[in-house]
Motif scaffolding. Structure first.
Motif, PDB file in Angstrom:
ATOM      1  N   THR A  44     -40.047 -21.852  26.445  1.00  0.00           N
ATOM      2  CA  THR A  44     -39.831 -20.433  26.157  1.00  0.00           C
ATOM      3  C   THR A  44     -40.595 -19.532  27.122  1.00  0.00           C
ATOM      4  OG1 THR A  44     -41.625 -20.395  24.544  1.00  0.00           O
ATOM      5  CG2 THR A  44     -39.407 -20.849  23.721  1.00  0.00           C
ATOM      6  N   THR A  45     -41.475 -20.088  27.920  1.00  0.00           N
ATOM      7  CA  THR A  45     -42.139 -19.289  28.954  1.00  0.00           C
ATOM      8  C   THR A  45     -41.374 -19.339  30.265  1.00  0.00           C
ATOM      9  OG1 THR A  45     -43.543 -21.129  29.651  1.00  0.00           O
ATOM     10  CG2 THR A  45     -44.405 -19.669  27.935  1.00  0.00           C
ATOM     11  N   LYS A  82     -58.295 -18.499  24.486  1.00  0.00           N
ATOM     12  CA  LYS A  82     -57.527 -18.807  23.283  1.00  0.00           C
ATOM     13  C   LYS A  82     -56.359 -19.714  23.653  1.00  0.00           C
ATOM     14  CE  LYS A  82     -55.193 -16.543  19.449  1.00  0.00           C
ATOM     15  NZ  LYS A  82     -53.913 -17.169  19.430  1.00  0.00           N
ATOM     16  N   GLN A  83     -56.143 -20.714  22.835  1.00  0.00           N
ATOM     17  CA  GLN A  83     -55.024 -21.628  23.069  1.00  0.00           C
ATOM     18  C   GLN A  83     -53.705 -20.932  22.725  1.00  0.00           C
ATOM     19  OE1 GLN A  83     -55.192 -24.744  24.391  1.00  0.00           O
ATOM     20  NE2 GLN A  83     -57.360 -24.296  24.703  1.00  0.00           N
ATOM     21  N   ALA A  84     -52.676 -21.231  23.485  1.00  0.00           N
ATOM     22  CA  ALA A  84     -51.361 -20.633  23.260  1.00  0.00           C
ATOM     23  C   ALA A  84     -50.783 -21.133  21.934  1.00  0.00           C
ATOM     24  CB  ALA A  84     -50.423 -20.986  24.395  1.00  0.00           C
ATOM     25  N   GLU A  85     -50.085 -20.251  21.239  1.00  0.00           N
ATOM     26  CA  GLU A  85     -49.456 -20.603  19.969  1.00  0.00           C
ATOM     27  C   GLU A  85     -47.955 -20.804  20.137  1.00  0.00           C
ATOM     28  OE1 GLU A  85     -50.473 -17.582  17.178  1.00  0.00           O
ATOM     29  OE2 GLU A  85     -52.625 -17.925  17.408  1.00  0.00           O
ATOM     30  N   GLU A 125     -40.255 -15.848  13.668  1.00  0.00           N
ATOM     31  CA  GLU A 125     -40.683 -15.391  14.994  1.00  0.00           C
ATOM     32  C   GLU A 125     -39.593 -15.709  16.004  1.00  0.00           C
ATOM     33  OE1 GLU A 125     -42.545 -13.266  17.140  1.00  0.00           O
ATOM     34  OE2 GLU A 125     -44.075 -13.886  15.714  1.00  0.00           O
ATOM     35  N   VAL A 126     -39.572 -14.922  17.075  1.00  0.00           N
ATOM     36  CA  VAL A 126     -38.690 -15.188  18.207  1.00  0.00           C
ATOM     37  C   VAL A 126     -39.568 -15.229  19.450  1.00  0.00           C
ATOM     38  CG1 VAL A 126     -36.772 -14.345  19.608  1.00  0.00           C
ATOM     39  CG2 VAL A 126     -36.685 -14.105  17.132  1.00  0.00           C
ATOM     40  N   TYR A 127     -39.497 -16.314  20.187  1.00  0.00           N
ATOM     41  CA  TYR A 127     -40.279 -16.485  21.415  1.00  0.00           C
ATOM     42  C   TYR A 127     -39.352 -16.301  22.612  1.00  0.00           C
ATOM     43  CZ  TYR A 127     -43.658 -18.542  18.239  1.00  0.00           C
ATOM     44  OH  TYR A 127     -44.531 -18.753  17.204  1.00  0.00           O
ATOM     45  N   CYS A 128     -39.757 -15.423  23.531  1.00  0.00           N
ATOM     46  CA  CYS A 128     -38.913 -15.076  24.672  1.00  0.00           C
ATOM     47  C   CYS A 128     -39.703 -15.178  25.974  1.00  0.00           C
ATOM     48  CB  CYS A 128     -38.392 -13.652  24.549  1.00  0.00           C
ATOM     49  SG  CYS A 128     -37.463 -13.328  23.057  1.00  0.00           S
ATOM     50  N   PRO A 129     -39.040 -15.527  27.070  1.00  0.00           N
ATOM     51  CA  PRO A 129     -39.735 -15.546  28.364  1.00  0.00           C
ATOM     52  C   PRO A 129     -39.954 -14.150  28.947  1.00  0.00           C
ATOM     53  CG  PRO A 129     -37.484 -16.294  28.619  1.00  0.00           C
ATOM     54  CD  PRO A 129     -37.697 -16.096  27.157  1.00  0.00           C
ATOM     55  N   PHE A 130     -39.232 -13.156  28.436  1.00  0.00           N
ATOM     56  CA  PHE A 130     -39.401 -11.771  28.884  1.00  0.00           C
ATOM     57  C   PHE A 130     -39.017 -10.856  27.714  1.00  0.00           C
ATOM     58  CE2 PHE A 130     -35.228 -13.269  30.248  1.00  0.00           C
ATOM     59  CZ  PHE A 130     -34.378 -12.342  29.647  1.00  0.00           C
ATOM     60  N   PRO A 131     -39.459  -9.597  27.728  1.00  0.00           N
ATOM     61  CA  PRO A 131     -39.113  -8.695  26.626  1.00  0.00           C
ATOM     62  C   PRO A 131     -37.604  -8.456  26.551  1.00  0.00           C
ATOM     63  CG  PRO A 131     -40.879  -7.775  27.979  1.00  0.00           C
ATOM     64  CD  PRO A 131     -40.369  -8.971  28.698  1.00  0.00           C
TER      65      PRO A 131
END
Length: 173
Positions: free
Chosen positions: A138-139, A129-132, A32-38
């Motif tokens: 990353t936010t 729902k809790q954040a994953e 997975e890749v987590y990003c603050p924006f697309p």
């Protein structure tokens, strides 16, 4: 048994894109890749399948225009015909030009609302729902690439360091 993953943090989206391409070229699977924006093009670089949300939007729009047509025919022609502005209510086709805005609005309404519901159900996003997210940074301003470790920890660390990672962590998934 929990598996170990490596988290590589990046502070620029262009560096992240180059890193994803290098990791994929080295035949490693990115979880997975987590990003603050697309990030434009990231899905293609990761090799993800294209989304089918456009197909569902078309189907939902067709449902909306069908419901609009049936509703207006029943209300304005069959159930309660009225002489509005000198237009007789003998048939639906004679009055269709006046119904076009309603048909358009209900098409957009159904497509938009049902697409949102479909997206939430497909993504398993429920109220409360809790954040994953593995790291709250990353936010805000960091990008995180998550790769599962299969007895190649040192190789992955050196590869990710060469790609420009600002921080590399190992954690249990």
């Amino acid at each position: 048994m929990a598996s170990k993953v490596i988290h590589a943090f990046y502070n620029d989206d262009d560096i992240l894109m180059l890193a994803v391409k290098k990791v994929k070229a080295a035949k490693h699977h990115i979880e997975e890749v987590y990003c603050p924006f697309p990030v434009h093009g990231l899905d293609k670089a990761m090799g993800l399948a294209p989304t089918r949300i456009a197909i569902t939007a078309f189907i939902y729009g067709c449902i909306g225009i069908t419901i609009a047509t049936l509703m207006m025919n029943y209300i304005m022609i069959e159930d309660w015909p009225q002489d509005i502005g000198g237009k007789p209510s003998f048939s639906y086709l004679e009055n269709m030009p006046a119904f076009v805005p309603i048909m358009f609005e209900l098409t957009v309404f159904f497509a938009a609302h049902l697409m949102v519901i479909t997206f939430y159900m497909r993504s398993k996003l429920w109220p409360f729902k809790q954040a994953e997210n593995p790291d709250v940074r990353t936010t805000d301003d960091l990008f995180l690439m998550e790769i599962e470790i299969h007895d190649n920890e040192e190789e992955l660390k050196s590869l990710l360091a060469d790609t420009g990672a600002v921080e590399i962590n190992i954690s249990e998934k």
